[in-house]
Scaffold this motif. Structure first.
Motif, short mmCIF file in Angstrom:
data_model
loop_
_atom_site.label_atom_id
_atom_site.label_comp_id
_atom_site.label_asym_id
_atom_site.label_seq_id
_atom_site.Cartn_x
_atom_site.Cartn_y
_atom_site.Cartn_z
N TRP A 110 14.95 69.13 56.29
CA TRP A 110 14.76 68.40 57.38
C TRP A 110 14.27 68.73 58.79
CZ3 TRP A 110 17.51 68.11 62.09
CH2 TRP A 110 18.28 66.73 62.73
N ARG A 137 20.72 64.47 49.73
CA ARG A 137 20.37 63.22 48.95
C ARG A 137 20.10 62.76 47.45
NH1 ARG A 137 20.69 59.41 52.89
NH2 ARG A 137 19.93 59.51 55.01
N ARG A 196 16.31 67.62 51.14
CA ARG A 196 15.39 67.89 52.38
C ARG A 196 14.88 68.50 53.16
NH1 ARG A 196 15.34 61.17 52.44
NH2 ARG A 196 14.42 60.60 51.02
N LYS A 222 14.76 67.15 64.22
CA LYS A 222 14.44 67.11 62.84
C LYS A 222 12.87 67.72 63.61
CE LYS A 222 14.17 62.91 59.97
NZ LYS A 222 14.07 61.41 60.22
N GLU A 249 18.86 68.20 54.20
CA GLU A 249 19.43 67.29 54.15
C GLU A 249 19.53 67.52 53.19
OE1 GLU A 249 18.89 62.51 56.15
OE2 GLU A 249 17.55 62.93 55.08
N GLU A 304 26.69 62.84 51.17
CA GLU A 304 25.30 61.60 51.26
C GLU A 304 24.80 61.38 52.43
OE1 GLU A 304 22.08 60.35 49.54
OE2 GLU A 304 23.77 61.51 48.28
N GLY A 305 23.00 61.97 53.11
CA GLY A 305 22.98 62.17 54.05
C GLY A 305 23.39 63.11 54.78
N SER A 306 23.80 63.97 54.41
CA SER A 306 24.77 65.10 55.64
C SER A 306 23.47 66.36 55.70
CB SER A 306 26.22 66.24 55.11
OG SER A 306 25.68 66.25 53.98
N THR A 346 28.98 58.82 55.08
CA THR A 346 28.49 58.40 54.06
C THR A 346 29.21 60.06 53.31
OG1 THR A 346 26.11 59.51 54.48
CG2 THR A 346 27.22 56.33 54.65
N TRP A 347 29.81 60.93 54.15
CA TRP A 347 29.63 62.28 53.66
C TRP A 347 30.31 62.76 52.14
CZ3 TRP A 347 32.63 66.16 51.45
CH2 TRP A 347 31.99 66.74 51.33
N ASP A 357 28.80 64.95 61.05
CA ASP A 357 28.54 64.18 59.74
C ASP A 357 28.90 62.81 59.70
OD1 ASP A 357 27.99 67.10 58.36
OD2 ASP A 357 29.34 67.22 57.46
N PRO A 358 27.55 62.44 59.01
CA PRO A 358 27.91 60.97 58.49
C PRO A 358 28.76 60.34 57.82
CG PRO A 358 25.75 61.31 57.40
CD PRO A 358 25.98 62.52 58.08
#
Length: 206
Positions: free
Chosen positions: A155, A198, A153, A179, A196, A117-119, A114-115, A111-112
């Motif tokens: 992905w 968001r 989304r 992806k 994804e 968010e964006g995971s 920002t988890w 995970d990024p």
């Protein structure tokens, strides 16, 4: 929310795989030129590919009478729930409010920072009632974080990669996340749909 201690689950989620649900053999696979070579079934069927053109594993899904395998998901049922945003437990529409759809997720190594968010997640959303059941009964629920996601989304997929040999297609390796749009998708047999997350808000269960 407090957790109950139970010896075994009393509810089997809709997406869970069963021991008697058999996958298709590799001999069913062939190569197709469209015009580029891609993985295909010798006898095509409706629904073999998703809208992105990715080939999906064929899995028996009719009975759901065998022994549930709680650590695995049936490819067809996971795909249905994730695509249509249905509850992974009861297969009814997942909970949605002004803050978005309800997911239970947890931090993973990939995970990024920002988890959440964006995971990326392979776990379909839930309705509120089933989310409460999951928190009470899943042995991994101590890691669960309830999320509301406005923009989940589509992905990509996860599955098994194949390579062409003199004897036909042979499995190469498991690809956990790939992806849509990736050139490698032509040789992947998908088994899970990935979204994804968001516009995410961490929430509590009502």
């Amino acid at each position: 929310m407090s957790r109950k201690t139970i010896s075994r689950p009393t509810v089997t989620p809709f997406v869970v795989a069963y021991g008697d649900e058999q996958g298709g053999p590799e001999v069913d696979l062939t190569i197709q030129f469209t015009p580029e070579p891609r993985l295909a079934y010798r006898i095509p069927q409706a629904g073999d590919r998703d809208r992105g053109g990715v080939l999906w594993a064929r899995v028996e899904r009719a009975s759901r009478t065998g022994k549930p395998i709680y650590g695995q998901m049936n490819a067809d049922r996971q795909r249905d729930c994730m695509y249509d945003l249905l509850c992974q437990v009861c297969a009814e529409p997942a909970s949605r409010t002004g803050d978005g759809w309800l997911f239970l997720d947890w931090v993973m190594p990939q995970d990024p920072p920002t988890w959440p968010e964006g995971s990326l997640t392979n776990m379909p959303p839930l309705c509120v009632e089933c989310a409460r059941v999951a928190v009470e009964q899943c042995p991994h629920s101590g890691r669960f974080v309830p999320l509301r996601v406005k923009l989940p989304r589509l992905w990509g997929v996860s599955g098994v990669a194949y390579q062409w040999t003199d004897d036909g297609w042979r499995s190469d390796d498991t690809i956990p996340w790939i992806k849509y749009g990736d050139d490698r998708l032509h040789c992947v047999l998908a088994s899970q749909l990935i979204r994804e997350l968001r516009k995410v808000t961490v929430v509590g269960l009502p």
